[in-house]
Design a protein around this motif. Structure first.
Motif, PDB file in Angstrom:
ATOM      1  N   GLY A  38      56.315 -20.499  59.294  1.00  0.00           N
ATOM      2  CA  GLY A  38      57.426 -20.919  58.705  1.00  0.00           C
ATOM      3  C   GLY A  38      58.420 -19.954  57.820  1.00  0.00           C
ATOM      4  N   VAL A  55      46.282 -24.277  53.679  1.00  0.00           N
ATOM      5  CA  VAL A  55      45.827 -25.499  53.389  1.00  0.00           C
ATOM      6  C   VAL A  55      44.159 -25.612  53.300  1.00  0.00           C
ATOM      7  CG1 VAL A  55      45.328 -27.660  54.693  1.00  0.00           C
ATOM      8  CG2 VAL A  55      47.621 -26.748  54.411  1.00  0.00           C
ATOM      9  N   ALA A  77      51.743 -29.109  57.350  1.00  0.00           N
ATOM     10  CA  ALA A  77      51.301 -27.803  58.079  1.00  0.00           C
ATOM     11  C   ALA A  77      50.415 -28.313  59.277  1.00  0.00           C
ATOM     12  CB  ALA A  77      50.371 -27.216  56.980  1.00  0.00           C
ATOM     13  N   PHE A  79      49.620 -26.330  63.598  1.00  0.00           N
ATOM     14  CA  PHE A  79      50.047 -25.737  64.902  1.00  0.00           C
ATOM     15  C   PHE A  79      50.671 -26.770  65.782  1.00  0.00           C
ATOM     16  CE2 PHE A  79      46.627 -21.981  63.817  1.00  0.00           C
ATOM     17  CZ  PHE A  79      47.602 -21.474  62.771  1.00  0.00           C
ATOM     18  N   THR A  80      51.462 -26.299  66.618  1.00  0.00           N
ATOM     19  CA  THR A  80      52.224 -27.290  67.192  1.00  0.00           C
ATOM     20  C   THR A  80      52.397 -26.908  68.783  1.00  0.00           C
ATOM     21  OG1 THR A  80      54.456 -26.561  66.907  1.00  0.00           O
ATOM     22  CG2 THR A  80      53.582 -27.883  65.128  1.00  0.00           C
ATOM     23  N   PHE A 172      58.624 -38.891  67.233  1.00  0.00           N
ATOM     24  CA  PHE A 172      59.097 -38.504  68.871  1.00  0.00           C
ATOM     25  C   PHE A 172      59.776 -37.071  68.925  1.00  0.00           C
ATOM     26  CE2 PHE A 172      57.722 -42.292  71.507  1.00  0.00           C
ATOM     27  CZ  PHE A 172      57.226 -42.708  70.399  1.00  0.00           C
TER      28      PHE A 172
HETATM   29  N1  NAD Z   1      58.919 -30.673  65.930  1.00  0.00           N
HETATM   30  C1  NAD Z   1      58.554 -31.887  66.722  1.00  0.00           C
HETATM   31  O1  NAD Z   1      59.092 -32.326  67.417  1.00  0.00           O
HETATM   32  C2  NAD Z   1      57.318 -32.754  66.199  1.00  0.00           C
HETATM   33  C3  NAD Z   1      57.066 -34.000  66.853  1.00  0.00           C
HETATM   34  C4  NAD Z   1      55.990 -34.576  66.389  1.00  0.00           C
HETATM   35  C5  NAD Z   1      55.053 -33.997  65.550  1.00  0.00           C
HETATM   36  N2  NAD Z   1      55.368 -32.788  64.668  1.00  0.00           N
HETATM   37  C6  NAD Z   1      54.503 -32.466  63.664  1.00  0.00           C
HETATM   38  O2  NAD Z   1      55.093 -32.257  62.653  1.00  0.00           O
HETATM   39  C7  NAD Z   1      54.864 -31.149  61.845  1.00  0.00           C
HETATM   40  C8  NAD Z   1      55.895 -30.224  61.567  1.00  0.00           C
HETATM   41  O3  NAD Z   1      56.504 -29.766  62.747  1.00  0.00           O
HETATM   42  P1  NAD Z   1      57.510 -28.514  62.965  1.00  0.00           P
HETATM   43  O4  NAD Z   1      58.243 -28.581  64.104  1.00  0.00           O
HETATM   44  O5  NAD Z   1      58.360 -28.516  61.683  1.00  0.00           O
HETATM   45  O6  NAD Z   1      56.721 -27.199  62.852  1.00  0.00           O
HETATM   46  P2  NAD Z   1      56.853 -25.814  62.238  1.00  0.00           P
HETATM   47  O7  NAD Z   1      55.922 -24.862  62.780  1.00  0.00           O
HETATM   48  O8  NAD Z   1      58.248 -25.338  62.111  1.00  0.00           O
HETATM   49  O9  NAD Z   1      56.395 -26.129  60.789  1.00  0.00           O
HETATM   50  C9  NAD Z   1      54.738 -25.894  60.576  1.00  0.00           C
HETATM   51  C10 NAD Z   1      54.633 -25.349  59.190  1.00  0.00           C
HETATM   52  O10 NAD Z   1      53.148 -25.204  58.723  1.00  0.00           O
HETATM   53  C11 NAD Z   1      52.753 -23.911  58.264  1.00  0.00           C
HETATM   54  N3  NAD Z   1      51.621 -23.825  58.535  1.00  0.00           N
HETATM   55  C12 NAD Z   1      50.692 -24.070  59.684  1.00  0.00           C
HETATM   56  N4  NAD Z   1      49.640 -24.182  59.278  1.00  0.00           N
HETATM   57  C13 NAD Z   1      49.302 -23.910  58.076  1.00  0.00           C
HETATM   58  C14 NAD Z   1      48.213 -23.809  57.199  1.00  0.00           C
HETATM   59  N5  NAD Z   1      47.070 -23.819  57.631  1.00  0.00           N
HETATM   60  N6  NAD Z   1      48.591 -23.532  55.845  1.00  0.00           N
HETATM   61  C15 NAD Z   1      49.705 -23.573  55.279  1.00  0.00           C
HETATM   62  N7  NAD Z   1      50.941 -23.731  56.050  1.00  0.00           N
HETATM   63  C16 NAD Z   1      50.820 -23.788  57.624  1.00  0.00           C
HETATM   64  C17 NAD Z   1      53.718 -22.964  59.226  1.00  0.00           C
HETATM   65  O11 NAD Z   1      53.882 -21.913  58.689  1.00  0.00           O
HETATM   66  C18 NAD Z   1      55.111 -23.769  59.229  1.00  0.00           C
HETATM   67  O12 NAD Z   1      55.893 -23.305  58.211  1.00  0.00           O
HETATM   68  C19 NAD Z   1      53.636 -30.728  62.607  1.00  0.00           C
HETATM   69  O13 NAD Z   1      52.542 -30.920  61.882  1.00  0.00           O
HETATM   70  C20 NAD Z   1      53.967 -31.030  63.912  1.00  0.00           C
HETATM   71  O14 NAD Z   1      52.641 -31.283  64.379  1.00  0.00           O
HETATM   72  C21 NAD Z   1      56.351 -32.126  65.054  1.00  0.00           C
END
Ligand code: NAD
Length: 339
Positions: A38, A55, A77, A79-80, A172
């Protein structure tokens, strides 16, 4: 004054847009983010408290729950990176499934019973039918999707055991940026199609790679459902309201219901920017379903939510403004490294 909301991962892409919208609505928001991916700069509203941390840090969470009487938690929060989840599954099960157990335990012990969870269309795997309804079988095809599906199961069990009410929002493909271009999508590495198309236009990457042109779709490329990040943000506010007004646990899709192919995205990007995208067409990539399109009617019925933006050009325009604006699509403190 309404109770405060804890937003984990609130410095990430979708989290930061949601935090900004909640703050604009006058909600008290506390962000907990490790900043592993982030950006501190993505929290732009001065009313928001930012806490750097994990977390899974029980002592930190206990202190936060003692200080603020959280009415609800929104848990972004995670990993993606799907590919990395295949090569390093334990990293994903640890962070996306095991660490949140500590958060849930602290919530249980402090009596907070409202949880909004970032789930994903990846929990469906290769769908049985299009559009995908929530009753479609959930058979994820990678550890990332399984790490999220397990959380959905855990949340159901917590409801049975101690009355935790949750809304699992199965997003999505998130896309776009805030309308004013102040915050946007800055992943490192970036794997999502729309920013990669735009990075090929700014020269940040030499060309866009398209994986597969022989799918059984009208133009041979994969079809996805692109949902504007501000529409996602809106759904989170509604999910919190649903839970705080006594609503039952819910699992629902967040999409537009409109399928757009890779080639259509390229064409739309060219139309919006007036530039030609350098493209290399290659073979299929393993594990890409040909079509993923949501049936979003459950979210409409229960949360009163529908996507305000259905035309992908309305997502490309702000994304391009973000990429070409003062920040050039990158925050000052861009963390992350190629997994
Ligand atoms: N981007 C998409 O299209 C999409 C689609 C489906 C689901 N999601 C879900 O949505 C959520 C957000 O996605 P995003 O694209 O904003 O991802 P992102 O990586 O931009 O945001 C995730 C945030 O979580 C923080 N983080 C990760 N592990 C952590 C931990 N253990 N403790 C504290 N902070 C932690 C990271 O620093 C980051 O700021 C995720 O859970 C992802 O799986 C995203």
């Amino acid at each position: 004054m309404s109770e405060a909301i804890l937003v984990t991962g609130g410095a990430g892409y979708i989290g930061s847009h949601t935090v900004r919208q909640l703050a604009r609505l006058g909600r008290k928001v506390v962000v907990l983010d490790s900043l592993v991916y982030g950006h501190r700069d993505a929290i732009v509203d001065p009313s928001v408290d930012f806490v750097e941390g994990e977390v899974g840090d029980r002592a930190l969470l206990q202190a936060l729950f003692e200080k603020h009487r959280f009415g609800a938690v929104i848990h972004f929060a995670a990993f993606t990176y799907v590919g990395e989840s295949v090569t390093d599954p334990l990293k994903y099960y640890r962070n996306n499934t095991a660490e949140p157990l500590t958060l849930l335990e602290v919530m249980r012990d402090s009596g907070c019973k409202a949880f909004v969870f970032s789930s994903t269309c990846a929990t469906y795997g290769v769908p049985d039918a299009i559009p995908i309804t929530e009753s479609n079988r959930q058979q994820p095809i990678n550890p990332y999707g399984r790490s999220k599906l397990m959380m959905e199961w855990i949340l159901k069990d917590c409801d049975t055991a101690w009355g935790l009410k949750s809304v699992c929002l199965r997003y999505f493909n998130a896309s776009g940026s805030s309308a004013d271009g102040l915050i946007g999508e800055d992943h490192n590495p970036e794997t999502h199609l729309i920013p990669r198309v735009l990075m090929a236009l700014t020269g940040e990457i030499t060309h866009l790679e398209v994986f597969g042109t022989d799918y059984e779709t009208p133009d041979g490329t994969c079809i996805r459902d692109y949902i504007h990040v501000e529409d996602l943000a809106d759904a989170h506010g509604r999910a919190v309201d649903h839970l705080l007004s006594g609503g039952a646990s819910l699992q629902c899709n967040l999409g537009t219901g409109v399928g757009v192919s890779v080639k259509e995205i390229i064409d739309a990007a060219q139309e919006v920017t007036g530039l030609e995208v350098p493209v290399k067409y290659g073979p299929r990539r393993e594990g890409d379903p040909p079509r993923l399109v949501a049936d979003p009617s459950l979210a409409a019925g229960v949360l009163g939510w529908t996507a305000a933006h259905k035309d992908v050009r309305d997502m490309l325009r702000p994304a391009w403004a973000w990429m070409t604006g003062p920040r050039k699509g990158r925050y000052a403190n861009t963390p992350g490294s190629a997994p």
